[in-house]
Motif scaffolding. Structure first.
Motif, PDB file in Angstrom:
ATOM      1  N   ARG A 264       0.831  -1.215   0.000  1.00 41.50           N
ATOM      2  CA  ARG A 264       0.000   0.000   0.000  1.00 41.50           C
ATOM      3  C   ARG A 264       0.863   1.262   0.000  1.00 41.50           C
ATOM      4  O   ARG A 264       0.577   2.229  -0.716  1.00 41.50           O
ATOM      5  N   ILE A 265       1.928   1.243   0.795  1.00 39.25           N
ATOM      6  CA  ILE A 265       2.784   2.426   0.867  1.00 39.25           C
ATOM      7  C   ILE A 265       3.563   2.604  -0.428  1.00 39.25           C
ATOM      8  O   ILE A 265       3.771   3.733  -0.891  1.00 39.25           O
ATOM      9  N   VAL A 266       4.003   1.516  -1.021  1.00 39.60           N
ATOM     10  CA  VAL A 266       4.748   1.606  -2.284  1.00 39.60           C
ATOM     11  C   VAL A 266       3.899   2.280  -3.349  1.00 39.60           C
ATOM     12  O   VAL A 266       4.369   3.164  -4.079  1.00 39.60           O
ATOM     13  N   VAL A 267       2.650   1.886  -3.447  1.00 37.37           N
ATOM     14  CA  VAL A 267       1.781   2.443  -4.482  1.00 37.37           C
ATOM     15  C   VAL A 267       1.404   3.890  -4.163  1.00 37.37           C
ATOM     16  O   VAL A 267       1.396   4.753  -5.055  1.00 37.37           O
ATOM     17  N   ARG A 268       1.121   4.186  -2.900  1.00 38.72           N
ATOM     18  CA  ARG A 268       0.662   5.535  -2.555  1.00 38.72           C
ATOM     19  C   ARG A 268       1.784   6.552  -2.603  1.00 38.72           C
ATOM     20  O   ARG A 268       1.615   7.664  -3.099  1.00 38.72           O
ATOM     21  N   ARG A 269       2.968   6.186  -2.110  1.00 39.46           N
ATOM     22  CA  ARG A 269       4.097   7.114  -2.086  1.00 39.46           C
ATOM     23  C   ARG A 269       4.973   7.020  -3.335  1.00 39.46           C
ATOM     24  O   ARG A 269       5.862   7.840  -3.507  1.00 39.46           O
ATOM     25  N   GLN A 270       4.715   6.001  -4.170  1.00 40.59           N
ATOM     26  CA  GLN A 270       5.510   5.798  -5.388  1.00 40.59           C
ATOM     27  C   GLN A 270       6.995   5.599  -5.046  1.00 40.59           C
ATOM     28  O   GLN A 270       7.875   6.232  -5.638  1.00 40.59           O
ATOM     29  N   TRP A 271       7.243   4.716  -4.083  1.00 47.81           N
ATOM     30  CA  TRP A 271       8.607   4.419  -3.639  1.00 47.81           C
ATOM     31  C   TRP A 271       9.088   3.155  -4.351  1.00 47.81           C
ATOM     32  O   TRP A 271       8.857   2.032  -3.903  1.00 47.81           O
ATOM     33  N   SER A 272       9.763   3.334  -5.464  1.00 47.15           N
ATOM     34  CA  SER A 272      10.224   2.183  -6.237  1.00 47.15           C
ATOM     35  C   SER A 272      11.356   1.437  -5.533  1.00 47.15           C
ATOM     36  O   SER A 272      11.469   0.212  -5.660  1.00 47.15           O
ATOM     37  N   VAL A 273      12.206   2.159  -4.788  1.00 48.69           N
ATOM     38  CA  VAL A 273      13.295   1.491  -4.073  1.00 48.69           C
ATOM     39  C   VAL A 273      12.729   0.548  -3.011  1.00 48.69           C
ATOM     40  O   VAL A 273      13.184  -0.596  -2.853  1.00 48.69           O
ATOM     41  N   LEU A 274      11.742   0.999  -2.281  1.00 48.23           N
ATOM     42  CA  LEU A 274      11.114   0.146  -1.269  1.00 48.23           C
ATOM     43  C   LEU A 274      10.466  -1.071  -1.921  1.00 48.23           C
ATOM     44  O   LEU A 274      10.521  -2.183  -1.372  1.00 48.23           O
ATOM     45  N   MET A 275       9.870  -0.896  -3.097  1.00 49.43           N
ATOM     46  CA  MET A 275       9.245  -2.020  -3.785  1.00 49.43           C
ATOM     47  C   MET A 275      10.278  -3.103  -4.128  1.00 49.43           C
ATOM     48  O   MET A 275      10.045  -4.294  -3.897  1.00 49.43           O
ATOM     49  N   LEU A 276      11.422  -2.682  -4.656  1.00 48.17           N
ATOM     50  CA  LEU A 276      12.448  -3.657  -5.037  1.00 48.17           C
ATOM     51  C   LEU A 276      13.086  -4.307  -3.817  1.00 48.17           C
ATOM     52  O   LEU A 276      13.364  -5.513  -3.814  1.00 48.17           O
ATOM     53  N   VAL A 277      13.336  -3.513  -2.769  1.00 46.75           N
ATOM     54  CA  VAL A 277      13.943  -4.072  -1.567  1.00 46.75           C
ATOM     55  C   VAL A 277      12.994  -5.058  -0.897  1.00 46.75           C
ATOM     56  O   VAL A 277      13.412  -6.134  -0.441  1.00 46.75           O
ATOM     57  N   ALA A 278      11.708  -4.721  -0.843  1.00 49.76           N
ATOM     58  CA  ALA A 278      10.738  -5.631  -0.237  1.00 49.76           C
ATOM     59  C   ALA A 278      10.574  -6.911  -1.043  1.00 49.76           C
ATOM     60  O   ALA A 278      10.309  -7.980  -0.479  1.00 49.76           O
ATOM     61  N   ALA A 279      10.733  -6.832  -2.362  1.00 47.17           N
ATOM     62  CA  ALA A 279      10.608  -8.026  -3.197  1.00 47.17           C
ATOM     63  C   ALA A 279      11.873  -8.866  -3.209  1.00 47.17           C
ATOM     64  O   ALA A 279      11.818 -10.054  -3.561  1.00 47.17           O
ATOM     65  N   ALA A 280      13.008  -8.283  -2.838  1.00 48.09           N
ATOM     66  CA  ALA A 280      14.269  -9.031  -2.878  1.00 48.09           C
ATOM     67  C   ALA A 280      14.277 -10.174  -1.871  1.00 48.09           C
ATOM     68  O   ALA A 280      14.816 -11.257  -2.147  1.00 48.09           O
TER      69      ALA A 280
END
Length: 636
Positions: A264-280
């Protein structure tokens, strides 16, 4: 006291006069700033003469601004504003654009800021290592009781978060507040994991729910502070140190909970770094656990977790594709199926193939989601192709795998021809290359075509001949389908520029046709006579194909050259192979058949060339029955 001083009207008039002079001075300064900001020789508007104030001392010229000399505004002795001292206007890079701007303090050096952050986050990492020692070493050496260890870790985590909340109120202490908060939430995360895996205080499912609450609190605080660094710190701290405490499928479930909470935070804040780190975390740990599924023996739990990783990853990519740059989302889509593929390869047989097939279907479904970028569709289709390829090779082997790959390649080529799109054609070429190499190596080998008897066709009546005939037919059909599809999408044309594409495909089709004819001849008569008869037919068929290419290549040099090359190949086969390998009637039939076809081809080709030369702009047809000497009259 004078009358002028006691009269309020006189005082008011003096104030109005002072304000007028100040307005003139402000206007003069604005004009000077405009003239100073215009670059020399830039074609800007010429400087406007500054207005004259009521006193000559208030005039500021452009020359004074250019020389960075600010005249001093004359004092007005009778004004009550004389006691107000305005700060001097700064010049140079640090100066503000407004005449009444306060002087800006020089920025601190960048190295001091980065050094402070580095120190804070190094301290955070060292603190987390100390907590791990508290939880692990204390358990192995009997320090304290288990409840005391868990309680001490929990109290420390809460205390760190509370201190971070207090420090964040001050602007100068926010760097340390971020590091403290990340350390505190990671500590709580690890404490819950230890209470579950080491001491058995919580069952697995309740522990996962508690972990979700802790992660949600940390990421929620990062969202409130609008700090992607804090969010990344919470995720990284928990993901890197969780393997020290938990393993197997529970480890993947823990990091998957992190990724799910961050969605939810990745989509709302548009934090691409957090998206990749969370998926790693799910990708790395899921791949490792999936590769060891046969050793650990927890097939059902591991398969469920890696499939959940696939679902969460693609579920994150769908909304992220609408808000974030396409490159990070494409990386997420490409990495998401890795745990599933690793698990499928480790399981093997039909179970592993089923897991890989699920990944292929999920990726194909993602590729057809409306509104996706072209890059994301390409990546998803490529990943689905790899998953289907793995499923085929894991489930099948030998001739079955070869047949399946060639069949899939034919289907992809047909789809490319119907839809006129290049992506299925590329997939067909990739699958077809692997299938053709497998056929050439084991199912329809070259040695079985040029020598009799040879493996695998070393026994009459065996199924190997049927398999070889079927595989050879698929190779021929695939070559034809690739040529047609390549022509439909514009990649293959009858010209020298596209020869690097259609020449290899033509050679593959030629080999498929040769192997098919020889194999069918052996099926009809498994002896030397059948083998030689098959090769005689092959030689004649090569000559016929050369005739067709020459007829089609009257105005197309590439086809004409190909036909001539095939004629040379047919003649070389006659002299170098048929003359030695064939005997008796087969040798005679091969030479007579090839010679007659070549004679007919030469005659027909000569007539078509003559027609093309005598009738410019007309494409000759094979059905035209004019002779070489029938030259039409000049239309003029």
């Amino acid at each position: 006291m004078s009358t002028e001083t006691r009269d309020p009207y006189i005082a008011l008039s003096r104030e109005l006069a002072w304000l007028g002079r100040r307005i003139d001075a402000i206007g003069t300064e604005l004009l000077q700033l405009r003239a100073a900001a215009a670059p020399v020789g830039s074609g800007a508007a010429p400087a406007v003469e500054a207005p004259q104030s009521s006193q000559s001392g208030d005039v500021r010229s452009v020359e004074q601004v250019a020389s960075n000399v600010d005249p001093v505004t004359p004092a007005i002795p009778d004004s009550p504003f004389d006691s107000v001292v305005l700060p001097p206007r700064e010049t140079g890079p640090a100066a503000s654009t407004g005449p009444f701007s306060q002087p800006v303090a020089p920025p601190r050096p960048r190295w001091s800021i980065s050094g402070a952050r580095l120190l804070a986050w190094v301290g955070s990492g060292v603190t987390l290592l100390g907590i791990v020692m508290l939880l692990v070493l204390a358990a192995s050496r009997g320090w304290f009781s288990p409840p005391a260890r868990v309680a001490a870790g929990a109290v420390l985590g809460v205390a760190l978060v509370a201190i971070a909340l207090r420090l964040h109120r001050r602007e100068s202490a926010r760097t340390g507040a971020l590091a403290l908060a990340a350390t505190g939430f990671a500590t709580l995360y690890l404490v819950v994991a230890a209470a579950t895996a080491l001491y058995g205080y919580l069952p697995d499912v309740p522990a996962l729910l508690v972990e979700l609450v802790v992660a949600a609190a940390g990421l929620g605080l990062a969202d409130r502070w609008r700090s992607q660094l804090l969010a990344v710190g919470v995720v990284v701290g928990a993901a890197l140190l969780a393997p020290v405490i938990v393993r197997d499928w529970l480890l993947v479930a823990l990091v998957l909970a992190l990724q799910l909470t961050a969605l939810r935070i990745v989509v709302r804040r548009q934090w691409s770094v957090l998206m990749l780190v969370a998926a790693a975390g799910p990708v790395l740990f899921g791949s490792g656990v999936g590769a060891l599924v046969a050793v650990n023996g927890e097939d059902a739990a591991t398969v469920a977790v890696v499939l959940a990783c696939l679902a969460v990853g693609l579920g994150t990519a769908v909304p992220a594709a609408q808000r974030l740059p396409r490159e990070p989302v494409a990386g997420l889509v490409a990495a998401t199926p890795v745990p599933v593929l690793a698990t499928g390869a480790a399981l093997g047989d039909w179970g592993g193939a089923a897991v890989a097939a699920v990944a292929a279907l999920a990726l194909a479904g993602f590729a057809v989601v409306p509104g996706l970028d072209r890059l994301l569709r390409t990546v998803a289709v490529t990943a689905a192709t790899v998953a289907l390829f793995q499923a085929t090779l894991v489930a099948m082997e030998g001739a079955a795998a070869t047949t399946a790959l060639l069949g899939q390649a034919v289907v992809a080529a047909v789809v490319a021809a119907v839809l006129r799109t290049r992506t299925p054609l590329i997939i067909a070429m990739a699958y077809g290359t692997v299938g053709a190499l497998m056929a050439l190596a084991q199912d329809a080998p070259l040695v079985a075509v040029v020598r009799f008897p040879a493996s695998p066709y070393d026994e009459a009546g065996t199924s190997s001949l049927l398999v070889g005939a079927g595989v050879s037919a698929l190779v021929l059909v695939l070559a034809v389908a690739l040529l047609v599809a390549g022509g439909r999408v514009g990649l293959i044309r009858p010209d020298p520029e596209s020869a690097p594409m259609w020449v290899p495909i033509g050679l593959v089709g030629l080999y498929g046709a040769t192997s098919l004819v020889v194999t069918v001849a052996l099926l009809a008569s498994y002896d030397r006579a059948g083998f030689t008869a098959g090769h005689a037919v092959v030689t004649v068929s090569w000559t016929v194909a050369a005739l067709v290419l020459l007829a089609r290549g009257i105005s197309r040099s590439a086809l004409r050259i190909t036909g001539l090359v095939l004629v040379v190949a047919a003649v070389a086969k006659l002299v170098l192979f048929d003359l030695v390998a064939l005997d008796g009637l087969a040798r005679v039939a091969a030479f007579l058949g090839a010679g007659l076809v070549l004679l007919a081809a030469g005659t027909r080709y000569a007539r078509l060339v003559a027609e093309a030369e005598t009738r410019p702009g007309r494409q000759p047809e094979q059905g035209d029955d004019q002779t070489v000497g029938d030259v039409p009259a000049d239309p003029r």
